[in-house]
Design an enzyme around this catalytic site. Structure first.
Site, PDB file in Angstrom:
ATOM      1  CG  HIS A   1       2.400  -4.321  -4.044  1.00 27.45           C
ATOM      2  ND1 HIS A   1       2.496  -3.010  -4.187  1.00 27.45           N
ATOM      3  CD2 HIS A   1       2.905  -4.980  -2.985  1.00 27.45           C
ATOM      4  CE1 HIS A   1       2.696  -2.733  -2.737  1.00 27.45           C
ATOM      5  NE2 HIS A   1       2.765  -3.746  -2.134  1.00 27.45           N
TER       6      HIS A   1
ATOM      7  CE  LYS B   1       1.549  -3.234 -11.462  1.00 27.40           C
ATOM      8  NZ  LYS B   1       2.279  -3.912 -10.077  1.00 27.40           N
TER       9      LYS B   1
ATOM     10  CE1 TYR C   1       2.930   3.525  -9.753  1.00 34.44           C
ATOM     11  CE2 TYR C   1       1.718   1.565 -10.515  1.00 34.44           C
ATOM     12  CZ  TYR C   1       2.183   2.531  -9.268  1.00 34.44           C
ATOM     13  OH  TYR C   1       1.965   2.131  -8.103  1.00 34.44           O
TER      14      TYR C   1
ATOM     15  CG  ASP D   1       4.172  -3.262   0.685  1.00 32.24           C
ATOM     16  OD1 ASP D   1       4.581  -2.364   0.379  1.00 32.24           O
ATOM     17  OD2 ASP D   1       3.178  -4.295   0.163  1.00 32.24           O
TER      18      ASP D   1
HETATM   19  C1  LIG Z   1      -2.388   0.647  -6.251  1.00 30.69           C
HETATM   20  C2  LIG Z   1      -3.299   1.458  -5.904  1.00 30.69           C
HETATM   21  C3  LIG Z   1      -3.763   1.778  -4.351  1.00 30.69           C
HETATM   22  N1  LIG Z   1      -4.628   2.664  -4.304  1.00 30.69           N
HETATM   23  C4  LIG Z   1      -5.190   2.918  -2.860  1.00 30.69           C
HETATM   24  C5  LIG Z   1      -5.125   1.866  -1.742  1.00 30.69           C
HETATM   25  C6  LIG Z   1      -4.550   2.365  -0.697  1.00 30.69           C
HETATM   26  O1  LIG Z   1      -5.559   3.073   0.019  1.00 30.69           O
HETATM   27  C7  LIG Z   1      -3.627   3.441  -1.265  1.00 30.69           C
HETATM   28  C8  LIG Z   1      -2.276   2.996  -1.005  1.00 30.69           C
HETATM   29  O2  LIG Z   1      -2.140   1.847  -1.646  1.00 30.69           O
HETATM   30  P1  LIG Z   1      -0.637   0.994  -1.515  1.00 30.69           P
HETATM   31  O3  LIG Z   1      -0.016   1.216  -0.247  1.00 30.69           O
HETATM   32  O4  LIG Z   1      -0.973  -0.500  -2.364  1.00 30.69           O
HETATM   33  O5  LIG Z   1       0.277   1.698  -2.604  1.00 30.69           O
HETATM   34  P2  LIG Z   1       1.679   1.176  -3.099  1.00 30.69           P
HETATM   35  O6  LIG Z   1       2.409   0.394  -1.957  1.00 30.69           O
HETATM   36  O7  LIG Z   1       2.563   2.234  -3.694  1.00 30.69           O
HETATM   37  O8  LIG Z   1       1.248   0.004  -4.323  1.00 30.69           O
HETATM   38  C9  LIG Z   1       1.887   0.190  -5.659  1.00 30.69           C
HETATM   39  O9  LIG Z   1       3.174  -0.430  -5.163  1.00 30.69           O
HETATM   40  C10 LIG Z   1       3.767  -1.166  -6.284  1.00 30.69           C
HETATM   41  C11 LIG Z   1       4.966  -0.604  -6.601  1.00 30.69           C
HETATM   42  C12 LIG Z   1       3.152  -1.453  -7.465  1.00 30.69           C
HETATM   43  O10 LIG Z   1       3.602  -1.895  -8.580  1.00 30.69           O
HETATM   44  C13 LIG Z   1       1.543  -1.433  -7.570  1.00 30.69           C
HETATM   45  O11 LIG Z   1       1.135  -0.836  -8.501  1.00 30.69           O
HETATM   46  C14 LIG Z   1       0.950  -0.950  -6.295  1.00 30.69           C
HETATM   47  O12 LIG Z   1       0.629  -2.085  -5.637  1.00 30.69           O
HETATM   48  O13 LIG Z   1      -3.965   3.839  -2.696  1.00 30.69           O
HETATM   49  C15 LIG Z   1      -5.550   3.077  -5.108  1.00 30.69           C
HETATM   50  O14 LIG Z   1      -6.783   3.824  -5.073  1.00 30.69           O
HETATM   51  N2  LIG Z   1      -5.393   2.668  -6.617  1.00 30.69           N
HETATM   52  C16 LIG Z   1      -4.245   1.785  -7.000  1.00 30.69           C
HETATM   53  O15 LIG Z   1      -4.087   1.633  -8.257  1.00 30.69           O
END
Ligand SMILES: Cc1cn([C@H]2C[C@H](O)[C@@H](COP(=O)(O)OP(=O)(O)O[C@H]3O[C@H](C)C(=O)[C@H](O)[C@H]3O)O2)c(=O)[nH]c1=O
Length: 183
Positions: free
Chosen positions: A62, A72, A132, A168
């Site tokens: 991401h 980060k 993070y 993803d």
């Molecule tokens: C990233 C983020 C997500 N969200 C909400 C959006 C979705 O409804 C839910 C899950 O999000 P996501 O599937 O994008 O979460 P990760 O797959 O852990 O995403 C992270 O994974 C990799 C490791 C990264 O480096 C990024 O910081 C970030 O994208 O949390 C939020 O409300 N705030 C946020 O800052």
């Protein structure tokens, strides 16, 4: 505190000073002046925390587009991850190159990922918690991804069959996403 430079300019691995005694340990997990002194930003605006229950959960790759690109500061407070960063800075001599790091509750290592990098991790222990800091707020409009197993990058993940979010599993490859990068 010990700092290990990445082969990708700007990314750094930090080993905080650990004070252990018969009760356990104490460490400063962040210090604005100390981290600024080693060239890291200290203008973080948001703390993130994720739990991944199973081994093989892969979150990434991401990044956010400008003007919401994020640096980060990543650490693991339970379990262990294989963390990967990819240089996506247009014109960078290491564009498209990756580096991997083991971050764990055990080694307490922290990874600074500058803006201009795609970031992801794969868990190598159950019930892994990743915390993070980011220096720009989450922006769904600027949130982008690159396919985790893009052969043009060739990250050597600990598994070929990770547990992915639907999002993803559908990112474009680096070269298809390439025109997004203006860092
Ligand atoms: C990233 C983020 C997500 N969200 C909400 C959006 C979705 O409804 C839910 C899950 O999000 P996501 O599937 O994008 O979460 P990760 O797959 O852990 O995403 C992270 O994974 C990799 C490791 C990264 O480096 C990024 O910081 C970030 O994208 O949390 C939020 O409300 N705030 C946020 O800052």
């Amino acid at each position: 505190m010990k700092v290990i430079e990445s082969k990708l300019q700007g990314a750094k691995l930090i080993e905080p000073s650990l004070f252990e005694d018969h009760r356990g340990f104490f460490m400063e997990s962040y210090h604005a002046e100390g981290y600024a002194a080693i060239g890291l930003p200290n203008t973080y605006v948001q703390d993130n925390h994720s739990l991944s229950i199973q081994v093989g959960v892969l979150r990434g790759l991401h990044y956010q587009l400008n003007p919401k690109a994020q640096s980060k500061l990543v650490r693991v407070t339970a379990g262990s991850i294989f963390d990967a960063i990819v240089d996506i800075r247009k014109g960078s001599p290491t564009f498209g190159q990756w580096e991997g790091f083991e971050l764990s509750a055990e080694n307490k290592r922290q990874l600074f990922v500058p803006s201009g990098f795609a970031h992801g991790f794969c868990t190598v222990a159950p019930n892994t918690e990743v915390q993070y800091k980011v220096d720009n707020f989450f922006s769904p409009e600027q949130d982008r991804g690159i396919l985790w197993n893009d052969p043009t990058i060739g990250i050597e993940w600990p598994t070929n069959a990770p547990i992915l979010s639907d999002k993803d599993s559908r990112h474009p490859g680096l070269l298809n996403a390439h025109n997004n990068f203006v860092y």
